[in-house]
Design a protein around this motif. Sequence first.
Motif, PDB file in Angstrom:
ATOM      1  N   ILE A 189       0.838  -1.199   0.000  1.00  0.00           N
ATOM      2  CA  ILE A 189       0.000   0.000   0.000  1.00  0.00           C
ATOM      3  C   ILE A 189       0.873   1.249   0.000  1.00  0.00           C
ATOM      4  N   LEU A 190       1.998   1.196   0.730  1.00  0.00           N
ATOM      5  CA  LEU A 190       2.910   2.332   0.762  1.00  0.00           C
ATOM      6  C   LEU A 190       3.480   2.613  -0.622  1.00  0.00           C
ATOM      7  N   ASP A 191       3.781   1.535  -1.391  1.00  0.00           N
ATOM      8  CA  ASP A 191       4.386   1.703  -2.718  1.00  0.00           C
ATOM      9  C   ASP A 191       3.357   2.013  -3.791  1.00  0.00           C
ATOM     10  N   GLN A 192       2.166   1.382  -3.708  1.00  0.00           N
ATOM     11  CA  GLN A 192       1.221   1.465  -4.835  1.00  0.00           C
ATOM     12  C   GLN A 192      -0.089   2.166  -4.483  1.00  0.00           C
ATOM     13  N   GLY A 193      -0.318   2.449  -3.204  1.00  0.00           N
ATOM     14  CA  GLY A 193      -1.604   3.009  -2.799  1.00  0.00           C
ATOM     15  C   GLY A 193      -1.708   4.508  -3.054  1.00  0.00           C
ATOM     16  N   THR A 194      -2.866   5.032  -2.742  1.00  0.00           N
ATOM     17  CA  THR A 194      -3.152   6.456  -2.896  1.00  0.00           C
ATOM     18  C   THR A 194      -2.814   7.188  -1.608  1.00  0.00           C
ATOM     19  N   VAL A 195      -2.162   8.361  -1.781  1.00  0.00           N
ATOM     20  CA  VAL A 195      -1.804   9.177  -0.626  1.00  0.00           C
ATOM     21  C   VAL A 195      -2.960  10.110  -0.306  1.00  0.00           C
ATOM     22  N   HIS A 255      -0.540  12.243   6.960  1.00  0.00           N
ATOM     23  CA  HIS A 255      -0.839  11.577   5.699  1.00  0.00           C
ATOM     24  C   HIS A 255      -1.206  10.126   5.958  1.00  0.00           C
ATOM     25  N   SER A 256      -2.011   9.573   5.098  1.00  0.00           N
ATOM     26  CA  SER A 256      -2.326   8.144   5.151  1.00  0.00           C
ATOM     27  C   SER A 256      -2.305   7.602   3.735  1.00  0.00           C
ATOM     28  N   HIS A 257      -2.271   6.281   3.631  1.00  0.00           N
ATOM     29  CA  HIS A 257      -2.306   5.620   2.331  1.00  0.00           C
ATOM     30  C   HIS A 257      -3.511   4.698   2.288  1.00  0.00           C
ATOM     31  N   SER A 258      -4.049   4.501   1.133  1.00  0.00           N
ATOM     32  CA  SER A 258      -5.200   3.609   0.982  1.00  0.00           C
ATOM     33  C   SER A 258      -5.103   2.851  -0.328  1.00  0.00           C
ATOM     34  N   MET A 259      -5.761   1.697  -0.345  1.00  0.00           N
ATOM     35  CA  MET A 259      -5.760   0.861  -1.547  1.00  0.00           C
ATOM     36  C   MET A 259      -6.910  -0.125  -1.400  1.00  0.00           C
ATOM     37  N   SER A 260      -7.625  -0.384  -2.455  1.00  0.00           N
ATOM     38  CA  SER A 260      -8.757  -1.306  -2.349  1.00  0.00           C
ATOM     39  C   SER A 260      -8.272  -2.718  -2.033  1.00  0.00           C
ATOM     40  N   LEU A 261      -9.100  -3.448  -1.322  1.00  0.00           N
ATOM     41  CA  LEU A 261      -8.736  -4.814  -0.956  1.00  0.00           C
ATOM     42  C   LEU A 261      -8.494  -5.672  -2.179  1.00  0.00           C
TER      43      LEU A 261
END
Length: 688
Positions: A65-71, A87-93
Motif C-alpha cells: 500500500i505504501l508503494d502502490q496506494g493512494t496518498v 498523511h495516510s495511504h489507501s488501496m482497495s482490498l
Amino acid sequence: MRTNHKSKPASSSSMLPAFAKGLGPAGVKRFPYINVVTSTVHKKRETLTHDLHNFELVSKITQTILDQGTVNEIEPMTKGSRKKRVHSHSMSLQSVVRALRQSGKEWRSVSANHIRTVLEDCAQLTPGTIALVAPDPNAQSEGSSDADRSPTVQQTIDACSTVERLHEEAKKAAHVRFLPTLDHVARATLRQLSHSQHSELSTSIIDAMRFWQVSEHNVSEVSELVTRVETLARVANRGRYVTARLFGSRNYGLCSDQSDVDITVSVSPARGSRAQETDASNRNFFRDLASILRRSAGFTRIIDVSHAHVPIIKFVFVTPGKRRLEGDISLNGSKGLAKSRLIATYLGLDPRVRQVLAVVKLWAIRRELTNHNTLNSFGLMMMAITFLISRRVVPPLQMLATAQVTPQAWARLAQIHKSAHKIASLYPAINSASAPTSPEDAAFPLSRPAVRCLQSGADLPEWTVEGTRAYYLNGGELNRWRSPNHDSSATLLFDMFRYYGFDFDPRQHAISARLGSTTIPRASLFHLPPLDSETTIAEPNKWRNKVRLLAIEDPFDLAVNCGRNAPPEWVEGLLWEMRRAAWALLPSANHQINHPHGGGHSPLDRLLLPPTEAVYCDAAVWASAYHRALQAPLPGSKAPAFDPAVDCVPDRTVDLEGLEHNQLLGQSAPHLRAPRPAMQPGHMRQTF
C-alpha cells in the motif's frame, strides 16, 4: 504479544487468539505428563510459525500500500500553536490481493477473506494504524469497477514500522519459554559463601528443625489415641494378644503437631493355625475393628482398606481439645517398626543427619513433592541417608557389627560396589546363576549364606522380621562412632542436592542404603524390577506405566523398589527440583548478595519457596527439565526433540530469579514458622 485491548472471538486462522489466550494449566499433581509437554511444545511452535506468517503477510500488505496506494491528506491536527499535517495511504482490498499474487510464489494463493481476517485482528492490536473501510455507497454504480466495490485498506504513514515492531515483540512473546537448566550450578561449591554467609546458612538449617517439634500436649494426645486403639483392637479380637504401637515419623521424632499418626496393630497368631487361615482371620479382625471405630466417640471418616495387599484403616480422630489427628492403622507392621528404628538410629549417630533430613523433608513438603502416589517420605529419607553414608558421615549399619570403621573397611565396601558378583553374594536367596560375573570375581564364592561385617569379617545375624532379613547395628557400640567427614550440614545439604540434580543418572544408578551407595549399577541389583529400556515415549501411556526410572532399594524388603510408583516425568521433575534447590543455596541465587532486584532473602527462604507461580502450570516450560527423555528425536512422534544448547537461550528461558524474588516479596510470614500447608486435592497423606 500481550495487549491491553480486549479482543473479540475469532476463527482458528486468526493470529490474535493465539497471542491472547495462551495455554491453560496442564499435567497431574506436581509435574505434567511427558506427552502433554511434548504436544504443548509442538502446538506452541506450530502457533508461532502460523502467527509469524500472518505478521509477514501484514508487513507485505503495508509495504504494498505504501508503494502502490493512494496518498491521502487528513485534516490538520492542532497541537498548541503548531500544526501537523498527517498523511495516510489507501488501496482497495481487491487491488491488494492482485498485487500480492503477482509479487511472488509465496503469496500466490492468498485470498481476500484471509487478508480481511488478518487485517481485522491487526487493527485491534494497533488501533489507528491500519483499518479496513467499507466501500463508498456512492461508488456502487453500474459502471464502477471491482476495486471501487471492494473494501479499502487504510493505514497511517508509520504503519510499516509499527507492524515490524509488533512482529519482533510477537516473536519474543510467543517463543516457547523453558525452565533454566542451571548447568552452572554443577561446577559450584559453597566455598563461594563468605564465613558469615556460611554461618548464617548453617544457623538457618538448625532453625528449620524447629518446624519438627511436637508439643507435650500433642504427645500426650497421641499416646492416649494409641492406647485407645489398642483397647478397641482387643475388643475386636478377644482371646488373642494385641498391641498397638507408633511407627513412622512419630516414632523417630522428625514430625510436628500436624504430622500423621501411623499405628501398627500386632495380633499374635492362633495356635496351630495355618498361614492362610491366619491371613483370613486377620482381615476379618480388621473389618471388625473398622466397624468398632465407626461407633466410637471421636473417630470420623473411617476408611476400611482391609482388602489391600497390606490392610490399613484410614481415620480422622478429634481429640477432647478439638484437635484433628489424621493417620493410618496397619496390621502386623513389624517391618514398619524396624524401618522407623533404623532411621532413628541414623538420626542419633551424628547431629548433621537430623539437620539435613529435617530440611530435606520440609523442602519436599513445601515444593509439593512427596506423596504415596509417587514417592513417600521414607523413600526420600533413604535417598538422603544413602548419600550421607557415601560421604562417610554415618556408616552402613546393615553391613557392620562394630562402630569402628577403618579405611580398609571403607575400601572393602568400595570393592563390593564395583562388583556385581560381590553384590550378588550379599543376596543368598538369589540364584547365583542369574548374577553377572567377571574373571576377577571367580575366586569370590556365591555359596556363602551369611553377610559378613566389613570391619571384622564376622558373620552378621539375620534378625528375621516377617520373613525378611532386618539386621542393623544398634546399641551402645555406636557411641564409639566418630565420622571422618567434617563438612558442615550446609555443605552436605548443598552437595546432596547438586549430586542428585546433576551427577545421579537414574537410568544407570540404583540407590541402596544397605550397601551405602547411590551409584550401584542397576544391573547389579537384578532382584529389583529392571528398567524397561525397550519402551520409548513415542508410546506415552506404556512408557509411563512400565518404565521405573527411579530405583531405591528397600533396606529390608530387598526385592522392593521404594521408587516404583514414580512415573518417569515425575522423576525428571524431581531431579530438576534438586538442581533448583542447589541453585537456591548459592549466593548467585540469593538476593541478599548484590542482586539488581534488591531485597534480603536468606537462601533457606528461597529453598522452601512454594511453587505457586503460574509458570509451573504451563507444560511447555518443563521441556528443559525433561531433557533426558527429549534429547533425542522420538520415533513416530511429531513432538520435537529438546536440545538445551539450542532451545535454552536467555530470551527463551524463564527468569526464575526475578520471578521468585517477586514471590518472596509477597510472602506474609517466614517459611520456617508458617503452618503446614493444606493438603492439595488428590494428594495422599504421607507415611514416614
